[in-house]
Design a protein around this motif. Structure first.
Motif, mmCIF file in Angstrom:
data_model
loop_
_atom_site.group_PDB
_atom_site.id
_atom_site.type_symbol
_atom_site.label_atom_id
_atom_site.label_comp_id
_atom_site.label_asym_id
_atom_site.label_seq_id
_atom_site.Cartn_x
_atom_site.Cartn_y
_atom_site.Cartn_z
ATOM 1 N N CYS A 182 -11.907 33.322 31.503
ATOM 2 C CA CYS A 182 -12.900 32.834 32.467
ATOM 3 C C CYS A 182 -12.507 33.091 33.912
ATOM 4 O O CYS A 182 -13.288 32.815 34.823
ATOM 5 C CB CYS A 182 -13.166 31.342 32.257
ATOM 6 S SG CYS A 182 -11.818 30.257 32.795
ATOM 7 N N GLY A 183 -11.292 33.603 34.149
ATOM 8 C CA GLY A 183 -10.878 33.927 35.509
ATOM 9 C C GLY A 183 -10.324 32.767 36.299
ATOM 10 O O GLY A 183 -9.991 32.926 37.478
ATOM 11 N N SER A 184 -10.159 31.599 35.673
ATOM 12 C CA SER A 184 -9.630 30.442 36.392
ATOM 13 C C SER A 184 -8.145 30.631 36.683
ATOM 14 O O SER A 184 -7.375 31.044 35.815
ATOM 15 C CB SER A 184 -9.832 29.167 35.563
ATOM 16 O OG SER A 184 -9.157 28.079 36.164
ATOM 17 N N ASP A 185 -7.758 30.291 37.926
ATOM 18 C CA ASP A 185 -6.344 30.411 38.296
ATOM 19 C C ASP A 185 -5.710 29.043 38.533
ATOM 20 O O ASP A 185 -4.701 28.924 39.217
ATOM 21 C CB ASP A 185 -6.177 31.289 39.530
ATOM 22 C CG ASP A 185 -6.894 30.724 40.750
ATOM 23 O OD1 ASP A 185 -7.581 29.691 40.610
ATOM 24 O OD2 ASP A 185 -6.763 31.311 41.845
ATOM 25 N N SER A 186 -6.302 28.013 37.944
ATOM 26 C CA SER A 186 -5.819 26.648 38.181
ATOM 27 C C SER A 186 -5.196 26.044 36.933
ATOM 28 O O SER A 186 -5.342 24.856 36.665
ATOM 29 C CB SER A 186 -6.976 25.763 38.667
ATOM 30 O OG SER A 186 -8.018 25.723 37.707
ATOM 31 N N ASN A 187 -4.518 26.885 36.135
ATOM 32 C CA ASN A 187 -3.877 26.400 34.923
ATOM 33 C C ASN A 187 -2.375 26.294 35.140
ATOM 34 O O ASN A 187 -1.737 27.262 35.566
ATOM 35 C CB ASN A 187 -4.155 27.359 33.760
ATOM 36 C CG ASN A 187 -5.612 27.365 33.362
ATOM 37 O OD1 ASN A 187 -6.087 26.450 32.717
ATOM 38 N ND2 ASN A 187 -6.339 28.401 33.777
ATOM 39 N N TRP A 188 -1.845 25.122 34.849
ATOM 40 C CA TRP A 188 -0.428 24.870 35.056
ATOM 41 C C TRP A 188 0.198 24.335 33.774
ATOM 42 O O TRP A 188 -0.343 23.447 33.125
ATOM 43 C CB TRP A 188 -0.212 23.861 36.177
ATOM 44 C CG TRP A 188 -0.624 24.372 37.527
ATOM 45 C CD1 TRP A 188 -1.888 24.406 38.044
ATOM 46 C CD2 TRP A 188 0.228 24.943 38.516
ATOM 47 N NE1 TRP A 188 -1.888 24.961 39.303
ATOM 48 C CE2 TRP A 188 -0.590 25.290 39.622
ATOM 49 C CE3 TRP A 188 1.603 25.172 38.584
ATOM 50 C CZ2 TRP A 188 -0.074 25.872 40.774
ATOM 51 C CZ3 TRP A 188 2.126 25.747 39.736
ATOM 52 C CH2 TRP A 188 1.290 26.092 40.813
ATOM 53 N N SER A 189 1.344 24.889 33.411
ATOM 54 C CA SER A 189 2.132 24.336 32.315
ATOM 55 C C SER A 189 3.181 23.400 32.912
ATOM 56 O O SER A 189 3.599 23.573 34.061
ATOM 57 C CB SER A 189 2.803 25.448 31.505
ATOM 58 O OG SER A 189 3.541 26.316 32.345
ATOM 59 N N SER A 190 3.575 22.398 32.145
ATOM 60 C CA SER A 190 4.536 21.416 32.666
ATOM 61 C C SER A 190 5.890 22.053 32.946
ATOM 62 O O SER A 190 6.618 21.638 33.844
ATOM 63 C CB SER A 190 4.688 20.262 31.673
ATOM 64 O OG SER A 190 5.107 20.736 30.406
ATOM 65 N N GLU A 191 6.238 23.081 32.170
ATOM 66 C CA GLU A 191 7.469 23.832 32.382
ATOM 67 C C GLU A 191 7.134 25.317 32.486
ATOM 68 O O GLU A 191 6.065 25.754 32.072
ATOM 69 C CB GLU A 191 8.444 23.607 31.215
ATOM 70 C CG GLU A 191 8.802 22.156 30.965
ATOM 71 C CD GLU A 191 9.640 21.550 32.073
ATOM 72 O OE1 GLU A 191 10.274 22.328 32.818
ATOM 73 O OE2 GLU A 191 9.650 20.308 32.214
ATOM 74 N N ALA A 192 8.040 26.077 33.060
ATOM 75 C CA ALA A 192 7.853 27.527 33.135
ATOM 76 C C ALA A 192 7.955 28.117 31.727
ATOM 77 O O ALA A 192 8.957 27.927 31.043
ATOM 78 C CB ALA A 192 8.906 28.149 34.048
ATOM 79 N N ILE A 193 6.894 28.792 31.283
ATOM 80 C CA ILE A 193 6.857 29.351 29.934
ATOM 81 C C ILE A 193 6.219 30.732 29.959
ATOM 82 O O ILE A 193 5.608 31.148 30.943
ATOM 83 C CB ILE A 193 6.046 28.458 28.959
ATOM 84 C CG1 ILE A 193 4.563 28.382 29.407
ATOM 85 C CG2 ILE A 193 6.654 27.090 28.812
ATOM 86 C CD1 ILE A 193 3.637 27.764 28.382
ATOM 87 N N VAL A 194 6.371 31.433 28.851
ATOM 88 C CA VAL A 194 5.542 32.587 28.519
ATOM 89 C C VAL A 194 4.541 32.089 27.491
ATOM 90 O O VAL A 194 4.919 31.545 26.455
ATOM 91 C CB VAL A 194 6.384 33.738 27.932
ATOM 92 C CG1 VAL A 194 5.476 34.859 27.423
ATOM 93 C CG2 VAL A 194 7.363 34.263 28.971
ATOM 94 N N SER A 195 3.247 32.251 27.789
ATOM 95 C CA SER A 195 2.211 31.709 26.906
ATOM 96 C C SER A 195 1.663 32.796 25.985
ATOM 97 O O SER A 195 1.404 33.918 26.418
ATOM 98 C CB SER A 195 1.060 31.123 27.729
ATOM 99 O OG SER A 195 0.051 30.604 26.878
ATOM 100 N N SER A 196 1.507 32.441 24.701
ATOM 101 C CA SER A 196 0.935 33.373 23.725
ATOM 102 C C SER A 196 0.318 32.577 22.588
ATOM 103 O O SER A 196 0.929 31.624 22.084
ATOM 104 C CB SER A 196 2.011 34.298 23.167
ATOM 105 O OG SER A 196 1.486 35.098 22.112
ATOM 106 N N PRO A 197 -0.892 32.945 22.131
ATOM 107 C CA PRO A 197 -1.460 32.305 20.935
ATOM 108 C C PRO A 197 -0.586 32.483 19.703
ATOM 109 O O PRO A 197 -0.656 31.683 18.769
ATOM 110 C CB PRO A 197 -2.814 33.011 20.768
ATOM 111 C CG PRO A 197 -3.138 33.541 22.115
ATOM 112 C CD PRO A 197 -1.825 33.902 22.741
ATOM 113 N N ILE A 198 0.241 33.546 19.686
ATOM 114 C CA ILE A 198 1.117 33.772 18.542
ATOM 115 C C ILE A 198 2.089 32.614 18.365
ATOM 116 O O ILE A 198 2.476 32.280 17.243
ATOM 117 C CB ILE A 198 1.873 35.102 18.691
ATOM 118 C CG1 ILE A 198 0.890 36.270 18.750
ATOM 119 C CG2 ILE A 198 2.861 35.317 17.551
ATOM 120 C CD1 ILE A 198 1.538 37.612 19.060
ATOM 121 N N LYS A 199 2.482 31.950 19.454
ATOM 122 C CA LYS A 199 3.414 30.828 19.358
ATOM 123 C C LYS A 199 2.814 29.708 18.522
ATOM 124 O O LYS A 199 3.490 29.112 17.673
ATOM 125 C CB LYS A 199 3.768 30.339 20.760
ATOM 126 C CG LYS A 199 4.578 29.047 20.802
ATOM 127 C CD LYS A 199 5.903 29.157 20.083
ATOM 128 C CE LYS A 199 6.719 27.881 20.276
ATOM 129 N NZ LYS A 199 7.928 27.852 19.416
#
Length: 386
Positions: free
Chosen positions: A271-288
């Motif tokens: 959707c182009g949103s740039d306001s997503n934050w994870s609580s910790e620094a991560i690499v995000s993947s649906p595979i996880k």
């Protein structure tokens, strides 16, 4: 400036509008600033076809990591898989600029739309089409991809990022690009019924086995860029997670440099949103999330087999470092070592993983060095051209 869509005679007309204040009526009103033309795909309609397919671009999320539809509309080459499909833009609102004006995002081609140059180009195009700057980018595609339902394979599914060899003395070429290697066993400890490479595959959930916390998601695409990104995160011990967009609830996929550097702020490719934050620094993947849900035995065992290639002076070799599976649902442990194919003439006489391999000059092969060579080859590979 917002875009207004008006449907007339089965055509959608686009207008660039602006909110202004009407002093007489003492309220705001919308005025048309420019007619942009008819909304059309990035190619003539008569050249578009609809296929059961998955499509992706190198190092781009594409929003197809978790597709919402099996059917894809685009200009498809006649081959069942390859490079060169052209897809129409899918431009959606993606929030606002700091000055309050709307922003627009093409989730097909992963680029913002709405700069002055974009608007001028759209208004001056012969078809009046609204296109992003990446509209003509050829993409990778697979028609009728392999679909795996984990419930169908009691013996387990194994999925790897298939990398080029570390050493290849044969006449058989290396992989031109990273692919997805698949093992499946219908019965526990039974024979493999699939042992092959694919450009991309689909993992499908069922009502009995939902794969994601977002139960509306029924399938996830594992294409070569996401497989490689996940593998590199695994072997480098990077923190992995699956972050959902707080605006569209789409699982986020980091690729390219974003998959090599854990971070807290994430940009949604859907959707182009740039306001997503994870609580910790991560690499995000649906595979996880797939792995957390489906992985079986998490133990690794080093192969105790030995191979001395000096005993095969009349043979040719293909050699890889073994890599951890990105998805492993088996009850068996994964085997670590050096995977070797030995060919005598055109016949493969050895296909196995060894813990100790002696090269033809008497030196010992080191798995870590072989893995480094394989990854270096991946970095040197270039996206195909058309």
């Amino acid at each position: 400036m917002p875009i207004k869509r008006v449907v007339k005679n089965n055509a959608t007309y686009l207008y660039l509008t602006e909110e202004v204040y009407d002093p007489e009526k003492k309220r705001g009103k919308t005025v048309v600033k420019k007619t942009l033309g008819v909304e059309e795909p990035a190619a003539p309609l008569n050249s578009m076809t609809e296929e059961f397919a998955v499509v992706w671009a190198e190092n781009r999320t594409l929003g197809n990591a978790v597709p919402f539809s099996d059917r894809v509309t685009g200009q498809f080459p006649p081959e069942n898989n390859g490079h060169g499909v052209i897809l129409p833009c899918d431009i959606v609102e993606c929030g606002k600029f700091r000055n309050g004006k709307l922003r627009w995002w093409c989730r097909t081609h992963q680029v913002h739309w709405g700069t002055k140059a974009d608007i001028q180009q759209a208004s001056e195009s012969e078809e009046g089409a609204i296109r992003c700057s990446n509209a003509t980018q050829p993409m990778n595609y697979v028609k009728n991809p392999l679909i795996l339902n984990p419930d169908d394979y009691a013996g387990g599914i194994g999925i790897w990022a298939a990398l080029p060899t570390a050493i290849n003395t044969t006449v058989y070429p290396d992989l031109a690009n990273v692919e997805v290697h698949v093992h499946v066993r219908p019965e526990p400890r039974g024979k493999k019924t699939i042992d092959a490479n694919f450009p991309a595959i689909v993992i499908r959930s069922t009502d009995h086995t939902p794969l994601f916390a977002n139960v509306s998601i029924k399938r996830v695409v594992i294409a070569s860029p996401s497989a490689l990104a996940y593998l590199e995160a695994l072997i480098n011990n990077l923190p992995l997670g699956t972050l959902y967009c707080n605006r569209c609830n789409h699982p986020h996929l980091d690729l390219g440099d974003f998959a090599k550097n854990p971070h807290k702020k994430h940009f949604c490719g859907n959707c182009g949103s740039d306001s997503n934050w994870s609580s910790e620094a991560i690499v995000s993947s649906p595979i996880k999330e797939l792995a957390d849900k489906l992985n079986g035995n998490l133990m690794f065992v080093r192969s105790d087999r030995k191979l001395d290639l000096r005993d095969y002076a009349d043979c040719q070799f293909k050699i890889w470092a073994s890599t951890p599976a990105i998805l492993w649902t088996s009850e068996l442990s994964q085997e670590i070592g050096i995977h070797v194919h030995v060919y005598r003439s055109d016949k493969k006489i050895i296909d196995n993983t060894f813990g100790d391999v002696t090269w033809t000059d008497g030196t010992k092969l080191e798995r870590e060095n072989l893995l480094s060579q394989m990854l270096q080859k991946c970095r040197q590979q270039k996206a195909p051209s058309v």
